[in-house]
Design a protein around this motif. Structure first.
Motif, PDB file in Angstrom:
ATOM      1  N   ARG A  16       0.832  -1.207   0.000  1.00  0.00           N
ATOM      2  CA  ARG A  16       0.000   0.000   0.000  1.00  0.00           C
ATOM      3  C   ARG A  16       0.870   1.263   0.000  1.00  0.00           C
ATOM      4  O   ARG A  16       0.614   2.212  -0.747  1.00  0.00           O
ATOM      5  CB  ARG A  16      -0.913  -0.040   1.242  1.00  0.00           C
ATOM      6  N   PRO A 298      -8.500   2.558   4.574  1.00  0.00           N
ATOM      7  CA  PRO A 298      -9.086   2.757   3.234  1.00  0.00           C
ATOM      8  C   PRO A 298     -10.529   3.257   3.243  1.00  0.00           C
ATOM      9  O   PRO A 298     -10.925   3.994   2.331  1.00  0.00           O
ATOM     10  CB  PRO A 298      -8.990   1.362   2.597  1.00  0.00           C
ATOM     11  N   LEU A 302     -11.832   6.518   1.079  1.00  0.00           N
ATOM     12  CA  LEU A 302     -12.864   6.488   0.051  1.00  0.00           C
ATOM     13  C   LEU A 302     -13.994   7.479   0.313  1.00  0.00           C
ATOM     14  O   LEU A 302     -14.585   8.002  -0.632  1.00  0.00           O
ATOM     15  CB  LEU A 302     -13.425   5.072  -0.095  1.00  0.00           C
ATOM     16  N   ASP A 307      -5.776  10.743   0.480  1.00  0.00           N
ATOM     17  CA  ASP A 307      -4.794   9.665   0.574  1.00  0.00           C
ATOM     18  C   ASP A 307      -4.002   9.876   1.862  1.00  0.00           C
ATOM     19  O   ASP A 307      -3.152  10.766   1.948  1.00  0.00           O
ATOM     20  CB  ASP A 307      -3.875   9.688  -0.649  1.00  0.00           C
ATOM     21  N   GLU A 336     -15.421  -2.231   4.500  1.00  0.00           N
ATOM     22  CA  GLU A 336     -14.200  -3.029   4.325  1.00  0.00           C
ATOM     23  C   GLU A 336     -14.360  -4.383   5.014  1.00  0.00           C
ATOM     24  O   GLU A 336     -14.816  -4.461   6.153  1.00  0.00           O
ATOM     25  CB  GLU A 336     -12.995  -2.297   4.917  1.00  0.00           C
ATOM     26  N   GLU A 363     -10.681  -4.407  -9.681  1.00  0.00           N
ATOM     27  CA  GLU A 363     -10.717  -3.128  -8.977  1.00  0.00           C
ATOM     28  C   GLU A 363     -11.091  -2.000  -9.931  1.00  0.00           C
ATOM     29  O   GLU A 363     -10.916  -2.099 -11.139  1.00  0.00           O
ATOM     30  CB  GLU A 363      -9.358  -2.823  -8.351  1.00  0.00           C
ATOM     31  N   SER A 365     -13.750   1.728 -10.622  1.00  0.00           N
ATOM     32  CA  SER A 365     -15.085   2.303 -10.465  1.00  0.00           C
ATOM     33  C   SER A 365     -15.956   1.954 -11.657  1.00  0.00           C
ATOM     34  O   SER A 365     -15.495   1.980 -12.802  1.00  0.00           O
ATOM     35  CB  SER A 365     -14.996   3.821 -10.317  1.00  0.00           C
ATOM     36  N   THR A 370     -17.372   1.693  -6.370  1.00  0.00           N
ATOM     37  CA  THR A 370     -15.919   1.518  -6.440  1.00  0.00           C
ATOM     38  C   THR A 370     -15.527   0.268  -5.671  1.00  0.00           C
ATOM     39  O   THR A 370     -16.032   0.023  -4.564  1.00  0.00           O
ATOM     40  CB  THR A 370     -15.187   2.737  -5.850  1.00  0.00           C
ATOM     41  N   ARG A 372     -12.076  -1.789  -4.271  1.00  0.00           N
ATOM     42  CA  ARG A 372     -10.628  -1.665  -3.997  1.00  0.00           C
ATOM     43  C   ARG A 372     -10.185  -2.887  -3.209  1.00  0.00           C
ATOM     44  O   ARG A 372     -10.897  -3.340  -2.298  1.00  0.00           O
ATOM     45  CB  ARG A 372     -10.367  -0.381  -3.206  1.00  0.00           C
ATOM     46  N   ASN A 373      -9.032  -3.427  -3.554  1.00  0.00           N
ATOM     47  CA  ASN A 373      -8.506  -4.593  -2.855  1.00  0.00           C
ATOM     48  C   ASN A 373      -7.061  -4.326  -2.455  1.00  0.00           C
ATOM     49  O   ASN A 373      -6.171  -4.302  -3.297  1.00  0.00           O
ATOM     50  CB  ASN A 373      -8.585  -5.840  -3.746  1.00  0.00           C
ATOM     51  N   ASP A 374      -6.826  -4.099  -1.171  1.00  0.00           N
ATOM     52  CA  ASP A 374      -5.475  -3.913  -0.653  1.00  0.00           C
ATOM     53  C   ASP A 374      -4.936  -5.273  -0.239  1.00  0.00           C
ATOM     54  O   ASP A 374      -5.502  -5.928   0.653  1.00  0.00           O
ATOM     55  CB  ASP A 374      -5.488  -2.974   0.553  1.00  0.00           C
ATOM     56  N   THR A 396     -15.437  -1.597  -0.614  1.00  0.00           N
ATOM     57  CA  THR A 396     -16.365  -1.102  -1.633  1.00  0.00           C
ATOM     58  C   THR A 396     -16.948   0.224  -1.170  1.00  0.00           C
ATOM     59  O   THR A 396     -17.133   0.465   0.030  1.00  0.00           O
ATOM     60  CB  THR A 396     -17.509  -2.100  -1.896  1.00  0.00           C
TER      61      THR A 396
END
Length: 671
Positions: A16, A298, A302, A307, A336, A363, A365, A370, A372-374, A396
């Motif tokens: 990350r 995260p 979102l 960030d 999450e 991953e 949008s 959206t 996202r996978n960390d 998501t």
């Protein structure tokens, strides 16, 4: 701005940080142990330095090793991630002595707020509402019991230097307090090198709410809304969301302002989290401050569009925050799920091994959704017994809470992991639980809703026709492929067999095809069940695909497919069932076949997970009562107590302390 930074961590958080550093044009250095030689974060970084054996105490927790790696590579700054050295005040001090910048708060803030005992004393002095408890040194298990009686049960026993649910136990009576004290001290020493624990009142039916704060070196501090982390198992977070369905605007402002005041009191100058316990009436109490980036950051990113890793780096470089409190807005909802290498069907015991398949959902949008996978793994990666069992964090974001939850459910259905056991079936079940969807939460949610643990979800009335239709659609394509082989007679186009029977678990379901064609995409009109109305089925699935995606009637469907003899295992919405498609004649004959009984293992204590035997509490010939401790096994830094399920006599002990055992290895035999 820095030209090169080192990440003093591993796994998904190291990956990350590297992603953001790349975006900022900063070169990165990875450190790794023997166990992580081929890890993803090592491959992603621009440079890499080996720092020792697999055990964290001999590698990732050694400050001298990290400092030497910085000097060796010319790294100007270090991001600690979370865990390991992230909340050790000695770490930034050691870095500063060599002219290296710590991407985190100043040592004074870490000392004041990073230690759970000292942070509560500090908060009390600053008139911050705290949970009643004893913050002094606890000398023994008897002392812990004495304190617990004064406070009143239930109590929480927590490691002073703890985090991630390690070194934490809830006690409802004297016996649990004594045991919890011992286990918490042992886990704290193993995980953090600090065995101090404290005791505080456990708030009944509590909710876990935390406020994200961000400060710079110029005296500016803002809060970025709240996260709710009430869905926990064994005091470890499982699902997090932002914002919280409990908190209203007034409570958010009050919690945020209190968090900012606390952060300013220690000149906090990085990303940090102020954690609160709240009751169902929105009364809240300070728990602790985590002086680092949180695992669940995260969801905040979102909903705010900020960030946090980038802000940490910019603050460490001396930049002023580019926004103020009035500029912070919360948009939509983020959820999450933590995906762990553990077996939910065996009391969530750790699972280690190689990821034979690892295919996360795509991953990005799509419209207002959206995904996202960390993660810090790829297909072929090894899940080691030496570190935390988290594989990934699936996040998501949608306009509303329910839309974010629906997107999360769809993404979990499409998340393929083979080679180890994992908790995706459990997560899927959670996301479809009515109480979760309604936002009626507490930290006791899992204990209350799954009192007997998690079992295989039965094929319910809603899922049965969907899975039967998908199974027949797959069989039609398979048959069409077989008939196309050389030397086989192929029927005329569109001439499909009409009558089928699908076995789902123990149910035999008749399916009738009215019309259709076996092509890509496949299209069928079929009825599931006697006298059922026909529905249209469309899919582009081909044999070998791990995901069957299509439309059954009005329902969009994503089903994971695993071949088994004479059928396929289908996984959908937490359901795992073997589907067999056959002719009516074969179905009638199969129903007459006897089922093989599983072997009887009641006379053995089997190791429930790969792990290290810490203690054997009984001897051969000893009579043991139900509930008594037989052995303690450690896996992934957690100690697991194995107890007798009934009165018995020990016939033979097959293992000893220090043995490393595989899953289902025999520890002892009973008469």
């Amino acid at each position: 701005m820095f030209k090169k930074i080192l990440i003093a961590n591993r796994g998904e958080i190291a990956c990350r940080v590297i992603k953001t550093a790349r975006k900022m044009g900063i070169r990165t250095v990875a450190v790794y142990s023997d166990a992580d030689r081929d890890a993803v974060h090592v491959e992603m970084a621009d440079e890499r330095v080996h720092i020792g054996p697999p055990a964290a105490a001999q590698s990732y927790l050694l400050i001298d090793k990290i400092v030497d790696a910085c000097l060796q590579t010319g790294a100007e700054a270090v991001h600690p991630g979370y865990g390991f050295l992230s909340e050790r005040a000695a770490f930034p001090v050691a870095l500063a002595e060599k002219g290296i910048v710590f991407i985190g708060p100043n040592p004074r803030a870490i000392e004041a707020m990073g230690d759970k005992i000292e942070s509560k004393k500090f908060a009390n002095a600053a008139s911050v509402s705290t949970v009643p408890g004893f913050l002094g040194t606890i000398e023994s298990a008897d002392h812990a019991v004495e304190i617990a009686r004064e406070i009143g049960y239930p109590v929480m026993i927590k490691a002073s230097a703890g985090g991630g649910g390690k070194g934490m136990r809830i006690a409802w009576n004297d016996a649990e307090c004594r045991e919890g004290y011992t286990l918490s001290k042992n886990e704290a020493a193993a995980s953090f090198g600090d065995d101090r624990v404290f005791v505080e009142k456990f708030i009944v039916d509590p909710r876990h709410i935390e406020i994200q704060v961000l400060g710079d070196k110029h005296g500016n501090v803002v809060y970025l809304g709240e996260r709710e982390c009430s869905i926990q198992r064994r005091n470890q977070k499982v699902i997090e969301e932002a914002p919280s369905p409990l908190i209203d605007a007034a409570t958010r402002a009050a919690m945020g302002e209190q968090s900012v005041a606390l952060a300013k009191a220690v000149a906090y100058d990085s990303a940090g989290t102020v954690e609160f316990v709240a009751d169902q009436n929105r009364n809240f109490y300070f728990l602790e401050m985590n002086t680092r980036l949180q695992v669940e950051h995260p969801v905040t990113e979102l909903v705010t569009g900020i960030d946090l890793v980038e802000q940490m780096i910019r603050v460490a470089a001396g930049e002023e925050l580019s926004f103020r409190q009035k500029d912070v807005t919360l948009t939509g909802w983020a959820v999450e799920s933590r995906i762990y290498a553990e077996d939910p069907f065996r009391n969530f015991l750790p699972s280690i091994g190689r990821l034979v398949r690892y295919r996360p959902p795509e991953e990005g949008s799509d419209g207002e959704i959206t995904v996202r996978n960390d993660t810090g793994v790829v297909e072929g990666s090894e899940i080691s017994m030496f570190y935390d069992p988290m594989i990934a964090k699936l996040v998501t974001h949608g306009p509303t809470r329910l839309e974010a939850i629906e997107a999360q459910s769809d993404a979990l259905d499409a998340f393929v992991i083979d080679g180890i056991q994992h908790n995706i079936p459990f997560l899927t079940s959670l996301h479809h639980h009515p109480r979760w969807r309604e936002g009626r939460l507490s930290t006791g949610f899992i204990r209350e809703e799954y009192p007997d643990g998690f079992g295989v979800r039965a094929v319910d009335a809603a899922a049965k026709p969907l899975l039967a239709a998908a199974a027949v659609a797959m069989e039609v394509i398979r048959q069409d492929r077989l008939e196309a082989l050389p030397g086989r007679l192929r029927p005329a186009s569109g001439d499909l067999r009409k009558d089928w029977v699908v076995r789902l678990d123990k149910d035999y379901i008749p399916v009738t095809i009215h019309e259709g064609f076996a092509a890509i995409p496949l299209e069928l009109d079929l009825s599931v069940g006697e006298g059922a109305a026909p529905v249209n089925v469309v899919s582009r699935w081909q044999p070998g695909d791990l995901l069957w995606t299509g439309i059954v009637g009005e329902e969009s469907l994503t089903v994971q497919v695993r071949p088994v003899p004479n059928g396929a295992e289908l996984r959908y919405r937490g359901i795992s069932v073997v589907a067999k498609v056959m002719t009516p004649r074969v179905a009638k004959l199969e129903a007459l076949m006897p089922e093989k009984a599983p072997p009887d293992t009641s006379r053995f204590l089997l190791c429930p997970m790969p792990g290290l035997v810490v203690t054997i509490e009984v001897v051969e010939g000893q009579e043991v009562k139900a509930g008594e401790t037989l052995a303690v096994v450690e896996a992934m830094k957690m100690q697991n107590v194995l107890r007798a399920e009934r009165d018995l006599t020990v016939k033979a002990v097959k293992a000893k302390p220090g043995d490393s055992l595989a899953v289902d290895a025999v520890i002892m035999e009973f008469e």
